[in-house]
Design an enzyme around this catalytic site. Structure first.
Site, PDB file in Angstrom:
ATOM      1  CB  SER A 151      -0.976  -0.072   1.184  1.00 54.26           C
ATOM      2  OG  SER A 151      -2.009   0.857   1.016  1.00 54.26           O
ATOM      3  CG  ASP A 227      -7.358  -3.413  -1.669  1.00 54.68           C
ATOM      4  OD1 ASP A 227      -7.924  -2.511  -1.031  1.00 54.68           O
ATOM      5  OD2 ASP A 227      -6.122  -3.543  -1.724  1.00 54.68           O
ATOM      6  CG  HIS A 260      -5.560  -2.768   1.563  1.00 50.71           C
ATOM      7  ND1 HIS A 260      -4.954  -2.556   0.350  1.00 50.71           N
ATOM      8  CD2 HIS A 260      -4.990  -1.861   2.417  1.00 50.71           C
ATOM      9  CE1 HIS A 260      -4.062  -1.579   0.467  1.00 50.71           C
ATOM     10  NE2 HIS A 260      -4.064  -1.143   1.699  1.00 50.71           N
TER      11      HIS A 260
HETATM   12  N1  GSH Z   1      -8.678   0.181   8.137  1.00 49.24           N
HETATM   13  C1  GSH Z   1      -7.548   1.017   8.351  1.00 49.24           C
HETATM   14  C2  GSH Z   1      -7.118   1.615   7.051  1.00 49.24           C
HETATM   15  C3  GSH Z   1      -5.676   1.595   6.935  1.00 49.24           C
HETATM   16  C4  GSH Z   1      -5.157   0.274   6.447  1.00 49.24           C
HETATM   17  O1  GSH Z   1      -5.868  -0.574   5.895  1.00 49.24           O
HETATM   18  N2  GSH Z   1      -3.900   0.108   6.638  1.00 49.24           N
HETATM   19  C5  GSH Z   1      -3.234  -1.010   6.066  1.00 49.24           C
HETATM   20  C6  GSH Z   1      -2.091  -0.465   5.252  1.00 49.24           C
HETATM   21  S1  GSH Z   1      -2.663   0.731   4.050  1.00 49.24           S
HETATM   22  C7  GSH Z   1      -2.660  -1.934   7.121  1.00 49.24           C
HETATM   23  O2  GSH Z   1      -1.780  -2.708   6.838  1.00 49.24           O
HETATM   24  N3  GSH Z   1      -3.158  -1.857   8.366  1.00 49.24           N
HETATM   25  C8  GSH Z   1      -2.603  -2.558   9.493  1.00 49.24           C
HETATM   26  C9  GSH Z   1      -2.894  -4.009   9.611  1.00 49.24           C
HETATM   27  O3  GSH Z   1      -3.758  -4.533   8.893  1.00 49.24           O
HETATM   28  O4  GSH Z   1      -2.230  -4.673  10.422  1.00 49.24           O
HETATM   29  C10 GSH Z   1      -7.884   2.137   9.300  1.00 49.24           C
HETATM   30  O5  GSH Z   1      -8.905   2.778   9.081  1.00 49.24           O
HETATM   31  O6  GSH Z   1      -7.092   2.364  10.217  1.00 49.24           O
END
Ligand code: GSH
Length: 282
Positions: A151, A227, A260
């Site tokens: 991402s 995603d 995602h």
């Molecule tokens: N759903 C998240 C959106 C951000 C997101 O999806 N982040 C991704 C990277 S863009 C991620 O890897 N999040 C941490 C995880 O899943 O451990 C939020 O609102 O905080």
């Protein structure tokens, strides 16, 4: 540049560590994780950098990325840095939103006040941390490096890789932001860190870099079709078009039904690492 060991544990016959140091680039303490696989005394091993996405620290991929088995099998050191400076006095998004400020450094050198003071993630990843690794991990062969990310970190891997093709032998990404200039996450971050003049944005935009002549031997991208961010923020078809027009080799794999999350990343992590390992052979 002393390194503090926060934890070291045995995994897959290697060592998974978490470390902290005072960064000169960000002027803050920074934490990162390193997995060193089992190896013979004196053996030099290639280094794979993994850049994380919005909201992440080193911990997300370290705990959920499922990279260690393949790193142990192919002899790869795996490094996961943080995604932004942190701590008291580090500016954040004015509304505390997740997509700017803390956890959202976008791998740029900020030029706008108040972010320029600490948000120097490009220098941190491109220059400072490689020196810290070379100095503190004697098994790291810094002449054999590659980079991948997810991402926002996919954006980081692509742009850092495209700007430094002589350094990284392989560049790949999971669900990357490929055209930050054209999507809300990127527009918010690049205007916030660099200002409204879009001529300053192009060195942080993978599509613009390829359009401007940057080239890599090949690029691998996996993107889940389920995603939530695909249509509005990621738009890999834009990168496909730019690469096709420029004659840049790109393997873009649309993975049916994947979202995602780290369930998606971990499903294809071994594949990416094998692809990197093939290109990192001495
Ligand atoms: N759903 C998240 C959106 C951000 C997101 O999806 N982040 C991704 C990277 S863009 C991620 O890897 N999040 C941490 C995880 O899943 O451990 C939020 O609102 O905080």
């Amino acid at each position: 540049m002393a390194l503090e060991t926060l934890s070291e544990v045995r995994a897959h016959d290697g060592v998974q560590g978490v470390y902290r140091h005072d960064s000169t680039a960000t002027k803050t303490p920074m934490e990162f994780s390193v997995f060193v696989p089992p190896h013979a005394a004196g053996e030099k091993l290639p280094v794979v950098w993994y850049l994380s996405g919005l909201t992440c620290t080193h911990a997300n991929v370290t705990e959920k990325g499922e990279f260690r088995e393949m790193c142990a099998k192919r002899g790869l050191i795996f490094i996961a840095p943080d995604t932004s400076p942190r701590g008291e006095g580090v500016a954040d998004d004015s509304d505390g939103a997740y997509d700017f400020g803390l956890g959202a450094g976008f791998y740029v050198n900020a030029t706008k006040t108040p972010f320029a003071q600490h948000y120097q993630m490009r220098d941190y990843i491109e220059t400072e941390l490689p020196h810290v690794i070379a100095k503190n991990f004697p098994s790291a062969d810094m002449s054999r490096q590659s980079i991948m990310g997810h991402s926002m970190g996919g954006h980081g891997a692509l742009t850092i890789g495209l700007r430094n093709p002589e350094r990284y032998r392989a560049v790949s990404a999971f669900a990357p932001i490929v055209a930050p200039t054209d999507v809300p996450w990127g527009q918010k971050a690049l205007s916030g860190y660099l200002g409204e003049d879009q001529s300053a944005w192009s060195e942080y935009d993978a599509c613009a870099l390829v359009r401007g002549g940057a080239r890599l031997p090949d690029i691998l991208i996996d993107q889940g079709t389920a995603d939530n961010f695909l249509a509005e923020q990621l738009k890999p078809h834009l990168f496909q078009k730019v690469c096709d027009d420029a004659g840049q080799s790109l393997t873009l794999r649309m993975q049916d039904g994947y979202d995602h999350s780290y369930y998606f990343i971990s499903s294809f992590m071994a594949d990416h690492l094998a692809w990197h390992a093939d290109r990192l052979k001495s």
